[in-house]
Design an enzyme around this catalytic site. Structure first.
Site, PDB file in Angstrom:
ATOM      1  N   GLY A   1       0.841  -1.201   0.000  1.00  0.00           N
ATOM      2  CA  GLY A   1       0.000   0.000   0.000  1.00  0.00           C
ATOM      3  C   GLY A   1       0.869   1.240   0.000  1.00  0.00           C
ATOM      4  O   GLY A   1       0.561   2.245   0.650  1.00  0.00           O
ATOM      5  N   ALA A   2       1.974   1.163  -0.769  1.00  0.00           N
ATOM      6  CA  ALA A   2       3.031   2.182  -0.693  1.00  0.00           C
ATOM      7  C   ALA A   2       2.850   3.319  -1.682  1.00  0.00           C
ATOM      8  O   ALA A   2       3.712   4.185  -1.797  1.00  0.00           O
ATOM      9  CB  ALA A   2       4.389   1.514  -0.916  1.00  0.00           C
TER      10      ALA A   2
ATOM     11  N   ASP B   1      -0.887  -7.427  -5.877  1.00  0.00           N
ATOM     12  CA  ASP B   1      -2.252  -7.494  -5.351  1.00  0.00           C
ATOM     13  C   ASP B   1      -2.150  -8.384  -4.119  1.00  0.00           C
ATOM     14  O   ASP B   1      -1.948  -9.594  -4.242  1.00  0.00           O
ATOM     15  CB  ASP B   1      -3.204  -8.098  -6.393  1.00  0.00           C
ATOM     16  CG  ASP B   1      -4.609  -8.274  -5.841  1.00  0.00           C
ATOM     17  OD1 ASP B   1      -4.815  -8.050  -4.622  1.00  0.00           O
ATOM     18  OD2 ASP B   1      -5.509  -8.644  -6.617  1.00  0.00           O
ATOM     19  N   VAL B   2      -2.283  -7.786  -2.942  1.00  0.00           N
ATOM     20  CA  VAL B   2      -2.031  -8.547  -1.709  1.00  0.00           C
ATOM     21  C   VAL B   2      -3.053  -9.659  -1.483  1.00  0.00           C
ATOM     22  O   VAL B   2      -2.823 -10.545  -0.656  1.00  0.00           O
ATOM     23  CB  VAL B   2      -1.964  -7.632  -0.458  1.00  0.00           C
ATOM     24  CG1 VAL B   2      -0.810  -6.646  -0.561  1.00  0.00           C
ATOM     25  CG2 VAL B   2      -3.287  -6.925  -0.198  1.00  0.00           C
TER      26      VAL B   2
ATOM     27  N   ASN C   1       0.434  -2.735   5.097  1.00  0.00           N
ATOM     28  CA  ASN C   1      -0.332  -1.481   5.189  1.00  0.00           C
ATOM     29  C   ASN C   1      -1.474  -1.412   4.172  1.00  0.00           C
ATOM     30  O   ASN C   1      -2.440  -0.675   4.370  1.00  0.00           O
ATOM     31  CB  ASN C   1       0.657  -0.318   4.989  1.00  0.00           C
ATOM     32  CG  ASN C   1      -0.029   0.999   4.753  1.00  0.00           C
ATOM     33  OD1 ASN C   1      -0.536   1.636   5.673  1.00  0.00           O
ATOM     34  ND2 ASN C   1      -0.095   1.425   3.479  1.00  0.00           N
TER      35      ASN C   1
ATOM     36  N   SER D   1      -6.304  -0.445  13.027  1.00  0.00           N
ATOM     37  CA  SER D   1      -6.922   0.874  13.124  1.00  0.00           C
ATOM     38  C   SER D   1      -7.519   1.051  14.515  1.00  0.00           C
ATOM     39  O   SER D   1      -8.075   0.101  15.089  1.00  0.00           O
ATOM     40  CB  SER D   1      -8.036   1.026  12.092  1.00  0.00           C
ATOM     41  OG  SER D   1      -8.758   2.222  12.346  1.00  0.00           O
TER      42      SER D   1
ATOM     43  N   TYR E   1     -15.170  -2.899   7.533  1.00  0.00           N
ATOM     44  CA  TYR E   1     -13.837  -2.351   7.795  1.00  0.00           C
ATOM     45  C   TYR E   1     -13.399  -2.632   9.246  1.00  0.00           C
ATOM     46  O   TYR E   1     -12.286  -3.105   9.489  1.00  0.00           O
ATOM     47  CB  TYR E   1     -13.846  -0.852   7.508  1.00  0.00           C
ATOM     48  CG  TYR E   1     -12.508  -0.194   7.704  1.00  0.00           C
ATOM     49  CD1 TYR E   1     -11.500  -0.339   6.753  1.00  0.00           C
ATOM     50  CD2 TYR E   1     -12.239   0.569   8.839  1.00  0.00           C
ATOM     51  CE1 TYR E   1     -10.247   0.265   6.930  1.00  0.00           C
ATOM     52  CE2 TYR E   1     -10.999   1.177   9.021  1.00  0.00           C
ATOM     53  CZ  TYR E   1     -10.014   1.017   8.066  1.00  0.00           C
ATOM     54  OH  TYR E   1      -8.784   1.614   8.246  1.00  0.00           O
ATOM     55  N   VAL E   2     -14.292  -2.355  10.191  1.00  0.00           N
ATOM     56  CA  VAL E   2     -13.932  -2.549  11.606  1.00  0.00           C
ATOM     57  C   VAL E   2     -13.626  -4.026  11.873  1.00  0.00           C
ATOM     58  O   VAL E   2     -12.644  -4.360  12.556  1.00  0.00           O
ATOM     59  CB  VAL E   2     -15.069  -2.050  12.535  1.00  0.00           C
ATOM     60  CG1 VAL E   2     -14.720  -2.326  13.993  1.00  0.00           C
ATOM     61  CG2 VAL E   2     -15.326  -0.561  12.329  1.00  0.00           C
TER      62      VAL E   2
ATOM     63  N   LYS F   1     -10.209  -4.990  10.577  1.00  0.00           N
ATOM     64  CA  LYS F   1      -9.091  -4.527  11.401  1.00  0.00           C
ATOM     65  C   LYS F   1      -8.992  -5.357  12.692  1.00  0.00           C
ATOM     66  O   LYS F   1      -7.902  -5.536  13.239  1.00  0.00           O
ATOM     67  CB  LYS F   1      -9.212  -3.031  11.687  1.00  0.00           C
ATOM     68  CG  LYS F   1      -9.016  -2.183  10.412  1.00  0.00           C
ATOM     69  CD  LYS F   1      -7.673  -2.448   9.740  1.00  0.00           C
ATOM     70  CE  LYS F   1      -7.415  -1.566   8.539  1.00  0.00           C
ATOM     71  NZ  LYS F   1      -6.103  -1.848   7.902  1.00  0.00           N
TER      72      LYS F   1
HETATM   73  N1  LIG Z   1      -6.036   7.318   7.101  1.00  0.00           N
HETATM   74  C1  LIG Z   1      -6.578   6.940   8.255  1.00  0.00           C
HETATM   75  O1  LIG Z   1      -7.281   7.707   8.927  1.00  0.00           O
HETATM   76  C2  LIG Z   1      -6.349   5.557   8.784  1.00  0.00           C
HETATM   77  C3  LIG Z   1      -6.660   5.286  10.129  1.00  0.00           C
HETATM   78  C4  LIG Z   1      -6.429   4.028  10.643  1.00  0.00           C
HETATM   79  C5  LIG Z   1      -5.893   3.038   9.819  1.00  0.00           C
HETATM   80  N2  LIG Z   1      -5.612   3.315   8.528  1.00  0.00           N
HETATM   81  C6  LIG Z   1      -5.031   2.255   7.712  1.00  0.00           C
HETATM   82  O2  LIG Z   1      -3.776   2.705   7.210  1.00  0.00           O
HETATM   83  C7  LIG Z   1      -3.531   2.115   5.935  1.00  0.00           C
HETATM   84  C8  LIG Z   1      -3.272   3.183   4.894  1.00  0.00           C
HETATM   85  O3  LIG Z   1      -4.313   4.121   4.902  1.00  0.00           O
HETATM   86  P1  LIG Z   1      -4.350   5.384   3.921  1.00  0.00           P
HETATM   87  O4  LIG Z   1      -5.161   6.419   4.575  1.00  0.00           O
HETATM   88  O5  LIG Z   1      -2.987   5.701   3.460  1.00  0.00           O
HETATM   89  O6  LIG Z   1      -5.273   4.779   2.759  1.00  0.00           O
HETATM   90  P2  LIG Z   1      -5.124   4.562   1.180  1.00  0.00           P
HETATM   91  O7  LIG Z   1      -6.419   4.009   0.728  1.00  0.00           O
HETATM   92  O8  LIG Z   1      -4.626   5.795   0.545  1.00  0.00           O
HETATM   93  O9  LIG Z   1      -3.962   3.495   1.069  1.00  0.00           O
HETATM   94  C9  LIG Z   1      -4.179   2.159   0.813  1.00  0.00           C
HETATM   95  C10 LIG Z   1      -3.201   1.717  -0.251  1.00  0.00           C
HETATM   96  O10 LIG Z   1      -3.399   0.313  -0.442  1.00  0.00           O
HETATM   97  C11 LIG Z   1      -3.384   0.054  -1.817  1.00  0.00           C
HETATM   98  N3  LIG Z   1      -4.144  -1.161  -2.102  1.00  0.00           N
HETATM   99  C12 LIG Z   1      -5.500  -1.320  -2.048  1.00  0.00           C
HETATM  100  N4  LIG Z   1      -5.807  -2.575  -2.399  1.00  0.00           N
HETATM  101  C13 LIG Z   1      -4.636  -3.217  -2.661  1.00  0.00           C
HETATM  102  C14 LIG Z   1      -4.319  -4.534  -3.057  1.00  0.00           C
HETATM  103  N5  LIG Z   1      -5.279  -5.458  -3.287  1.00  0.00           N
HETATM  104  N6  LIG Z   1      -3.014  -4.874  -3.207  1.00  0.00           N
HETATM  105  C15 LIG Z   1      -2.049  -3.937  -3.015  1.00  0.00           C
HETATM  106  N7  LIG Z   1      -2.280  -2.681  -2.644  1.00  0.00           N
HETATM  107  C16 LIG Z   1      -3.580  -2.320  -2.468  1.00  0.00           C
HETATM  108  C17 LIG Z   1      -4.009   1.301  -2.462  1.00  0.00           C
HETATM  109  O11 LIG Z   1      -3.641   1.394  -3.836  1.00  0.00           O
HETATM  110  C18 LIG Z   1      -3.429   2.406  -1.601  1.00  0.00           C
HETATM  111  O12 LIG Z   1      -2.202   2.874  -2.124  1.00  0.00           O
HETATM  112  C19 LIG Z   1      -4.721   1.226   5.651  1.00  0.00           C
HETATM  113  O13 LIG Z   1      -4.457  -0.082   6.138  1.00  0.00           O
HETATM  114  C20 LIG Z   1      -5.834   1.862   6.486  1.00  0.00           C
HETATM  115  O14 LIG Z   1      -6.843   0.937   6.778  1.00  0.00           O
HETATM  116  C21 LIG Z   1      -5.819   4.549   7.974  1.00  0.00           C
END
Ligand SMILES: NC(=O)c1ccc[n+]([C@@H]2O[C@H](COP(=O)([O-])OP(=O)(O)OC[C@H]3O[C@@H](n4cnc5c(N)ncnc54)[C@H](O)[C@@H]3O)[C@@H](O)[C@H]2O)c1
Length: 251
Positions: free
Chosen positions: A13-14, A63-64, A90, A145, A158-159, A162
């Site tokens: 998710g980088a 694709d994870v 992530n 989360s 989602y909850v 996590k």
């Molecule tokens: N932003 C927040 O408020 C928040 C709070 C708590 C937890 N999180 C968690 O932090 C992480 C990142 O959040 P973010 O806000 O950067 O969200 P985001 O949606 O921007 O990032 C998620 C990334 O995962 C990638 N992704 C999605 N499906 C995929 C797959 N099948 N294979 C590979 N990559 C895939 C997306 O392309 C994206 O780059 C997530 O796990 C999210 O649940 C975010």
């Protein structure tokens, strides 16, 4: 900071948001970074940012939720640097996920959230484990989360996912301790990323009053814990989920 000198990290998710911040933070701490995402263009931007700053990063498409794809991600990383020391799980279905009553969520949507958010970290851990086992060391960091602790209406997929991440963290920690592999989770609070800002109006103000530290959370607020959990400083910590939310929730 050179706590991670010569360590090899995979971050899923980088392409943006928290994942990009983890990549940059690990690289600043000395790690070589494989920035992995289903969005290859975004992952390439992350890798380019690190390389332009004097670090060493590659972009990897993954694709994870797909077993073969996760194995290819691990193989590409191992070919490049001959080791894998750190995995940050992530990637998640988060951006664009609509709030719906639990009985209005389509079964296919539920399955997609579980496939990426829960099966994904499991598959990625399986993919890197042979290398970590051979090295007798490794750090797996799962991104959960804080919403798991508070619960959240119309967000049951989602909850629940996590909660699955936290369960996986505990179970893997118990299994992998004898192999020198630590498994921990980070539970960020509501953090300002493109994704979260697209989900909530006035995101900068959301929940700020509930915090002990009354300001919005930024991706960089979460990076220090990731570096710590990836470093030798946390060698006796495993199976834990640590909330990073400026004191909104205390557990
Ligand atoms: N932003 C927040 O408020 C928040 C709070 C708590 C937890 N999180 C968690 O932090 C992480 C990142 O959040 P973010 O806000 O950067 O969200 P985001 O949606 O921007 O990032 C998620 C990334 O995962 C990638 N992704 C999605 N499906 C995929 C797959 N099948 N294979 C590979 N990559 C895939 C997306 O392309 C994206 O780059 C997530 O796990 C999210 O649940 C975010």
């Amino acid at each position: 900071m050179a706590q991670l000198k010569d360590k090899v990290a995979i971050v899923t998710g980088a392409a943006r948001g928290l994942g990009r911040a983890f990549c940059v933070g690990l690289a600043e701490a000395g790690a070589f970074v494989a920035a992995a995402d289903i969005d290859l263009a975004g992952a390439q931007e992350t890798a380019e940012q690190i390389n332009a700053g004097g670090g060493d990063a590659i972009a990897v498409t993954v694709d994870v939720s797909d077993e073969v794809s996760t194995q290819q991600m691990a193989a590409t990383t191992a070919e490049r640097w001959r080791r894998i020391d750190i995995l940050i799980n992530n990637a998640a279905v988060y951006a664009g996920l609509e709030r719906k009553l639990f009985d209005a969520i389509a079964v296919a949507e539920w399955d997609r959230v579980m496939a990426v958010n829960v099966k994904g970290p499991w598959l990625c851990a399986r993919a890197v484990f042979p290398m970590m086992k051979a090295q007798k060391s490794g750090k797996i960091i799962n991104v959960a989360s804080a919403t798991f602790y508070s619960g959240s209406a119309q967000w049951s997929h989602y909850v629940t996912s996590k909660g699955g991440v936290i369960g996986l963290t505990r179970a893997l920690a118990k299994e992998l301790g004898d192999h020198g592999v630590n498994v921990n989770a980070i539970a960020p609070g509501f953090t300002l990323t493109e994704a979260s800002q697209s989900l909530i109006a006035n995101a900068e103000k959301y929940g700020v009053d509930r915090g002990a530290i009354k300001r919005a959370e930024q991706p960089d607020d979460v990076v220090g814990l990731a570096v710590f959990l990836a470093s030798p400083a946390s060698d006796f910590i495993t199976g834990q989920t640590i909330i990073v939310d400026g004191g909104r929730q205390l557990n």
